[in-house]
Structures are given as C-alpha cells and as structure tokens.
Design a protein around this motif. Structure first.
Motif, short mmCIF file in Angstrom:
data_model
loop_
_atom_site.label_atom_id
_atom_site.label_comp_id
_atom_site.label_asym_id
_atom_site.label_seq_id
_atom_site.Cartn_x
_atom_site.Cartn_y
_atom_site.Cartn_z
N GLY A 1 16.28 6.77 1.41
CA GLY A 1 15.76 7.18 0.09
C GLY A 1 14.79 6.32 -0.29
N ARG A 2 14.13 5.64 0.74
CA ARG A 2 12.65 4.93 0.49
C ARG A 2 11.56 5.59 1.44
N ALA A 3 10.46 5.82 1.06
CA ALA A 3 9.22 6.36 1.87
C ALA A 3 8.05 6.47 1.29
N ALA A 4 7.03 6.47 1.86
CA ALA A 4 5.70 6.47 1.39
C ALA A 4 4.73 7.41 2.32
N VAL A 5 3.78 8.29 1.73
CA VAL A 5 2.76 9.00 2.27
C VAL A 5 1.39 8.09 2.30
N LEU A 6 1.15 7.84 3.58
CA LEU A 6 -0.18 6.97 3.65
C LEU A 6 -1.30 7.79 4.54
N ALA A 7 -2.41 7.54 4.38
CA ALA A 7 -3.53 8.07 5.09
C ALA A 7 -4.55 7.03 5.42
N PRO A 8 -5.20 7.14 6.60
CA PRO A 8 -5.94 6.26 7.08
C PRO A 8 -7.45 6.16 6.02
N THR A 9 -7.69 4.88 5.80
CA THR A 9 -9.02 4.71 4.91
C THR A 9 -10.18 5.07 5.82
N ASP A 10 -11.42 5.08 5.11
CA ASP A 10 -12.66 5.46 5.77
C ASP A 10 -13.11 4.27 6.49
N GLU B 1 -13.10 0.96 9.41
CA GLU B 1 -12.42 0.77 10.71
C GLU B 1 -11.54 -0.56 10.56
N ASP B 2 -11.03 -0.91 9.54
CA ASP B 2 -10.05 -1.98 9.42
C ASP B 2 -8.66 -1.69 9.73
N GLY B 3 -8.39 -0.64 9.80
CA GLY B 3 -6.95 -0.21 10.32
C GLY B 3 -5.93 -0.14 8.94
N MET B 4 -6.75 -0.32 7.99
CA MET B 4 -5.88 -0.01 6.90
C MET B 4 -5.54 1.45 6.40
N LEU B 5 -4.29 1.70 5.51
CA LEU B 5 -3.80 2.77 5.11
C LEU B 5 -3.64 2.69 3.57
N GLU B 6 -4.16 3.85 2.92
CA GLU B 6 -4.19 4.14 1.42
C GLU B 6 -2.70 4.86 1.17
N VAL B 7 -1.82 4.21 0.32
CA VAL B 7 -0.76 4.81 -0.09
C VAL B 7 -1.33 6.30 -0.86
N LEU B 8 -0.54 7.36 -0.68
CA LEU B 8 -0.94 8.53 -1.48
C LEU B 8 0.31 8.82 -2.35
N ALA B 9 1.71 8.60 -2.00
CA ALA B 9 2.72 8.66 -2.89
C ALA B 9 3.92 7.95 -2.39
N VAL B 10 4.90 7.62 -3.13
CA VAL B 10 6.00 6.77 -2.72
C VAL B 10 7.27 7.39 -3.39
N TRP C 1 5.30 -0.20 -3.86
CA TRP C 1 4.10 0.24 -3.62
C TRP C 1 3.42 1.42 -4.68
N GLN C 2 1.99 1.57 -5.07
CA GLN C 2 1.51 2.21 -5.96
C GLN C 2 0.40 2.99 -5.15
N PRO C 3 0.30 4.39 -5.54
CA PRO C 3 -0.72 5.15 -5.14
C PRO C 3 -2.21 4.49 -5.22
N GLY C 4 -2.93 4.42 -4.25
CA GLY C 4 -4.23 3.80 -4.13
C GLY C 4 -4.06 2.31 -3.51
N GLN C 5 -2.89 1.98 -3.37
CA GLN C 5 -2.81 0.62 -2.92
C GLN C 5 -3.08 0.63 -1.19
N ARG C 6 -3.92 -0.29 -0.75
CA ARG C 6 -4.13 -0.41 0.52
C ARG C 6 -3.10 -1.23 1.24
N ILE C 7 -2.49 -0.83 2.51
CA ILE C 7 -1.57 -1.38 3.22
C ILE C 7 -2.01 -1.44 4.75
N SER C 8 -1.58 -2.61 5.50
CA SER C 8 -2.15 -3.07 6.82
C SER C 8 -1.07 -2.02 7.82
N ARG C 9 -1.96 -1.33 8.81
CA ARG C 9 -0.99 -0.53 9.57
C ARG C 9 -0.14 -1.27 10.53
#
Length: 155
Positions: A108-117, A119-128, A133-141
């Motif tokens: 029951g817990r999940a997030a859709v993440l996409a790589p940011t532009d 090269e820092d290995g960060m992912l952007e939260v698209l949906a939760v 987490w909130q959409p737009g937030q950056r998370i370390s891979r």
C-alpha cells in the motif's frame, strides 16, 4: 415558469442525480468488500472512487493526487493492494513515455520516480501512494532498494 427557472431546476436535479450516483457507488464498494470478507475503510474506498471519477474526467494528475494522502496503516491488506493496483494503473497511463521507476517499501505504499537531468544520481518524485514524499521532491537513489521500471511489469 420562465426558461431561466426551468434551466436552474434542471441543473439542481442533475446535481442531485450525481450525488445519488456517488452514494450508490459507495454502497456498491461496501457490498463488494463485505462479500469478500473485507472491511471498508472510508479512506481507501473514497480515494479509489475519487481517482476513478477524476480519471474518467481526463484529469490523471488529480486522480493520482487522490492517493497521495492515503494512509495504508488504516487499511486492510486487501484494500491496500486494491489501492496499489488502481494507483499503478493510473501511473502507467500518466507516465507512459518516461523512464519512470517504481519504489514500493511496503504493501500500500509506493512512489513513481524518474531520473533528474543532473548526474548526481537523484530521482524526482512524480506520484506517491501512502508516503510522505511530495511530487517534485528529489530523492537519492542510493537509499532506495528494489527500484523497478514502471512500464515493465510494475503491477
């Protein structure tokens, strides 16, 4: 009776029918859950109902947002899986052409993440779903385990 009054009465009657239809949908959800031995948690059923209504209206972002504040701790495992199935189906529709990933730390817990532009290995939260987490937030891979592609067998 004037034309304006008849038009206003028609709008009021249409609104009443829509509210009755929404109540009926809630009763159907209650009956289905009761039939499979589940209990209804208003939050899960309401989130799924709201998301389906917004999806039908063409608002996929709004449909995904209906799941953002859902707390899986208040739901049965069946309801959490039901919400996840609805959520991931919406996410696949909303992000079909992105290199999106799914992170799911528990039922029951999940997030859709996409790589940011960068090269820092960060992912952007698209949906939760059921996460803080909130959409737009950056998370370390580095801190995430079990990432998998959204497009390939995420359900």
């Amino acid at each position: 009776m004037t034309t304006a009054t008849m038009g206003l009465n028609g709008l009021i009657e249409a609104d009443r029918r829509e509210r009755r239809l929404q109540e009926l949908a809630g009763w159907v959800i209650d009956a289905l859950l009761a039939g499979i031995g589940g209990k209804r948690e208003a939050g899960v059923a309401q989130a799924v109902h709201d998301a389906r209504r917004q999806r039908q209206a063409g608002d996929l972002d709004g449909a995904l947002a209906a799941f953002a504040g859902l707390d899986p701790a208040d739901a049965s495992e069946q309801e959490a899986r039901w919400a996840y199935g609805e959520w991931v189906s919406l996410a696949k529709r909303r992000f079909p052409d992105r290199s999106a990933l799914v992170y799911s730390p528990g039922t029951g817990r999940a997030a859709v993440l996409a790589p940011t532009d960068g090269e820092d290995g960060m992912l952007e939260v698209l949906a939760v779903l059921g996460m803080r987490w909130q959409p737009g937030q950056r998370i370390s891979r580095r801190s995430l385990r079990g990432l998998r592609p959204l497009a390939g067998g995420a359900s």
